[in-house]
Motif scaffolding. Structure first.
Motif, PDB file in Angstrom:
ATOM      1  N   ILE A  53       0.863  -1.177   0.000  1.00 37.90           N
ATOM      2  CA  ILE A  53       0.000   0.000   0.000  1.00 37.90           C
ATOM      3  C   ILE A  53       0.900   1.228   0.000  1.00 37.90           C
ATOM      4  O   ILE A  53       1.706   1.412   0.914  1.00 37.90           O
ATOM      5  CB  ILE A  53      -0.930   0.016   1.228  1.00 37.90           C
ATOM      6  N   ASP A  54       0.771   2.034  -1.028  1.00 37.13           N
ATOM      7  CA  ASP A  54       1.675   3.165  -1.225  1.00 37.13           C
ATOM      8  C   ASP A  54       1.176   4.374  -0.436  1.00 37.13           C
ATOM      9  O   ASP A  54       0.365   5.166  -0.918  1.00 37.13           O
ATOM     10  CB  ASP A  54       1.774   3.492  -2.714  1.00 37.13           C
ATOM     11  N   LEU A  63      -1.002   8.052  -1.352  1.00 41.94           N
ATOM     12  CA  LEU A  63      -2.232   8.440  -0.682  1.00 41.94           C
ATOM     13  C   LEU A  63      -2.091   9.750   0.078  1.00 41.94           C
ATOM     14  O   LEU A  63      -3.005  10.579   0.085  1.00 41.94           O
ATOM     15  CB  LEU A  63      -2.673   7.330   0.279  1.00 41.94           C
ATOM     16  N   HIS A 112      -8.047  -5.729   0.835  1.00 36.27           N
ATOM     17  CA  HIS A 112      -6.653  -5.737   0.406  1.00 36.27           C
ATOM     18  C   HIS A 112      -5.855  -6.773   1.187  1.00 36.27           C
ATOM     19  O   HIS A 112      -5.006  -7.462   0.616  1.00 36.27           O
ATOM     20  CB  HIS A 112      -6.026  -4.354   0.585  1.00 36.27           C
ATOM     21  N   LEU A 121      -6.119   3.933   5.591  1.00 35.48           N
ATOM     22  CA  LEU A 121      -5.369   4.018   4.335  1.00 35.48           C
ATOM     23  C   LEU A 121      -5.655   2.802   3.453  1.00 35.48           C
ATOM     24  O   LEU A 121      -5.657   2.918   2.222  1.00 35.48           O
ATOM     25  CB  LEU A 121      -3.868   4.139   4.623  1.00 35.48           C
ATOM     26  N   GLU A 122      -5.879   1.643   4.065  1.00 38.45           N
ATOM     27  CA  GLU A 122      -6.263   0.470   3.272  1.00 38.45           C
ATOM     28  C   GLU A 122      -7.575   0.723   2.554  1.00 38.45           C
ATOM     29  O   GLU A 122      -7.739   0.374   1.369  1.00 38.45           O
ATOM     30  CB  GLU A 122      -6.387  -0.746   4.195  1.00 38.45           C
ATOM     31  N   GLU A 124      -8.821   3.644   1.675  1.00 40.95           N
ATOM     32  CA  GLU A 124      -8.578   4.620   0.607  1.00 40.95           C
ATOM     33  C   GLU A 124      -7.875   3.970  -0.579  1.00 40.95           C
ATOM     34  O   GLU A 124      -8.138   4.293  -1.733  1.00 40.95           O
ATOM     35  CB  GLU A 124      -7.748   5.773   1.152  1.00 40.95           C
ATOM     36  N   TRP A 125      -6.971   3.034  -0.282  1.00 41.46           N
ATOM     37  CA  TRP A 125      -6.240   2.325  -1.340  1.00 41.46           C
ATOM     38  C   TRP A 125      -7.188   1.493  -2.200  1.00 41.46           C
ATOM     39  O   TRP A 125      -7.077   1.449  -3.421  1.00 41.46           O
ATOM     40  CB  TRP A 125      -5.188   1.439  -0.691  1.00 41.46           C
ATOM     41  N   ARG A 129      -9.431   3.686  -4.507  1.00 37.62           N
ATOM     42  CA  ARG A 129      -8.806   4.251  -5.702  1.00 37.62           C
ATOM     43  C   ARG A 129      -8.965   3.354  -6.919  1.00 37.62           C
ATOM     44  O   ARG A 129      -8.896   3.818  -8.046  1.00 37.62           O
ATOM     45  CB  ARG A 129      -7.314   4.516  -5.457  1.00 37.62           C
ATOM     46  N   THR A 157       2.498  -0.721  -7.033  1.00 40.87           N
ATOM     47  CA  THR A 157       1.365   0.193  -7.027  1.00 40.87           C
ATOM     48  C   THR A 157       0.169  -0.358  -7.777  1.00 40.87           C
ATOM     49  O   THR A 157      -0.745   0.377  -8.112  1.00 40.87           O
ATOM     50  CB  THR A 157       1.770   1.537  -7.664  1.00 40.87           C
ATOM     51  N   LEU A 177      -3.118  -1.507  -7.830  1.00 39.24           N
ATOM     52  CA  LEU A 177      -4.193  -1.452  -6.855  1.00 39.24           C
ATOM     53  C   LEU A 177      -5.176  -2.578  -7.108  1.00 39.24           C
ATOM     54  O   LEU A 177      -5.255  -3.125  -8.202  1.00 39.24           O
ATOM     55  CB  LEU A 177      -4.908  -0.103  -6.951  1.00 39.24           C
TER      56      LEU A 177
END
Length: 450
Positions: A37-38, A42, A316, A373-374, A376-377, A380, A405, A407
């Motif tokens: 996860i970048d 983010l 994820h 953040l996961e 949001e990842w 995307r 990256t 996704l």
């Protein structure tokens, strides 16, 4: 708490928790990177930072070493009954390390941090709210009581008083340092910041996205807990003194009942928002069912919407049990943190309880950040939402050492973006590694289901 360690609880507890928080942030970045996860993408960190956690760990080590050295010197040289300037040196050293504007010592990371603090504490209601600003402000809410403890510690450290004076400041009925007003206000500041950000996001959406108003209501629900707790603590101090009678003794029971209602509402509202909105794990959908009714020989068709609670299908992380464990842990720690906002509770008198509760809330916040953040990842999807992000993804994907990256597939049961698509936002401007070039990342348009 044992008197030998009273100085740790009074003087160094806020700074010690800040050091733990720095280590936790670096650990979060490391865990996210290991799970591909970048976080740089983010949070719009400079693309040259392929391993941002290394700089955070280095800063954490530097600050922690200075604080631990100061604590060791205080424990060996100072007595709790005598004044000492050593704790003030620890706070000043940590401030210099984090806010020093000179070269070296990971200047780029420190510059980003200063810029982030300036944006978050802005009073401009119409200012742009970036995703990194939201994460940082939410982080501050978990340190709200730490800031209150910091204020009390500085009230003793700056005048050069002893650790014994710190405990007297907490237990006497005098309003020293305007404690009864300033401590609840300082605890409320992080929630005021997030409240302002929610209103700014609502205005930024042309007053169309009602979700931000509900989010603002969530942060506002912490204010009654803080205020009622301060009122009960003031009354309990009067009761503890045999010679004084609390002026509002008759209303203590009513205050406690109001406080219980406020704690329950804040805890449940915050927990539901965590799992349903921030983590997007729970989705409430409506399935339309068609029913036939015979009435006077005529068939009429009626559609009824049945609410259905569903768990997010696209994950994820490979293990689903991780998500259920995170939800249960978040629920338990949400309740304990609401109690921590209430300084009148009995458990606060138990040795080490304050430090333990604050430490647990810091741990809960780092868990929250990973799954925020996961989420949001996953939102995307596979397609970048701007030309600059597409170029950024291409550059990092072409590097063998870069974080993957790619996704996960587009999630069809949660919204991909967090803001109205027509919102135009100012890009974040970053210095290049040589301070001669600039890197601009366009703020991604977002929209929410509400």
């Amino acid at each position: 708490m044992d008197q030998d360690f009273a100085w740790l609880a009074g003087f160094y507890r806020p700074l010690f928790l800040v050091c733990i928080g720095l280590w936790g942030w670096g650990l979060d970045l490391l865990v996210l990177a290991r799970h591909r996860i970048d976080a740089c993408l983010l949070l719009q960190i400079h693309p040259s930072d392929k391993h941002p956690y290394k700089a955070i760990f280095a800063l954490s080590f530097t600050v922690s070493a200075v604080v631990l050295l100061n604590m060791a010197m205080y424990g060996e040289l100072a007595l709790t009954s005598e004044p000492s300037w050593l704790p003030l040196g620890a706070y000043l050293s940590a401030m210099v390390i984090l806010f020093w504007p000179g070269q070296g010592l990971y200047r780029q990371e420190r510059t980003r941090f200063i810029r982030l603090v300036r944006r978050v504490f802005s009073l401009n209601l119409f200012s742009t709210v970036y995703f990194a600003d939201i994460i940082f402000a939410d982080l501050l809410t978990s340190f709200s009581n730490v800031f209150g403890d910091l204020f009390l510690a500085l009230c003793i450290i700056i005048p050069g008083k002893s650790s014994d004076d710190y405990h007297q400041l907490e237990s006497n009925t005098e309003n020293a340092c305007y404690r009864d007003i300033l401590v609840p206000f300082i605890i409320s500041v992080p929630y005021i910041i997030r409240f302002r950000q929610c209103l700014s996001e609502y205005l930024e959406s042309k007053c169309e996205t009602k979700r931000h108003l509900f989010n603002a209501m969530k942060y506002a629900s912490a204010f009654p807990v803080i205020i009622l707790s301060a009122m009960q603590k003031k009354a309990s101090l009067y009761i503890a003194n045999a010679d004084l009678i609390p002026p509002s003794r008759a209303s203590d029971t009513n205050l406690f009942k109001l406080w219980m209602v406020a704690v329950f509402f804040n805890s449940m509202f915050s927990f539901w928002w965590d799992i349903a909105m921030d983590w997007s794990l729970i989705q409430v959908t409506y399935e339309h069912l068609t029913a036939k009714h015979a009435s006077i020989g005529l068939h009429q068709h009626h559609q009824s919407a049945t609410p259905m609670i569903r768990f997010r299908r696209h994950m994820h992380f490979s293990s689903t049990s991780v998500y259920f464990f995170a939800m249960m842990l978040d629920f338990v720690l949400r309740i304990t943190w609401s109690l921590k906002l209430s300084s009148n509770m009995y458990f606060q008198q138990v040795a080490g309880s304050i430090f333990l509760l604050e430490l647990l809330e810091v741990a809960r916040r780092w868990l929250w950040i990973i799954f925020r953040l996961e989420s949001e990842w996953v939102k995307r999807g596979t397609l970048p939402t701007s030309a600059s992000e597409a170029a950024y993804v291409a550059r990092r994907s072409s590097s063998p050492s870069a974080v993957n990256t790619n996704l996960p597939g587009t999630n069809d049961d949660i919204q991909l973006l967090d803001r109205p698509s027509k919102t135009l936002l100012t890009p974040i401007r970053e210095e290049g590694p040589d301070d001669d070039t600039s890197f601009m990342v366009e703020k991604q348009p977002h929209h929410h289901p509400l």
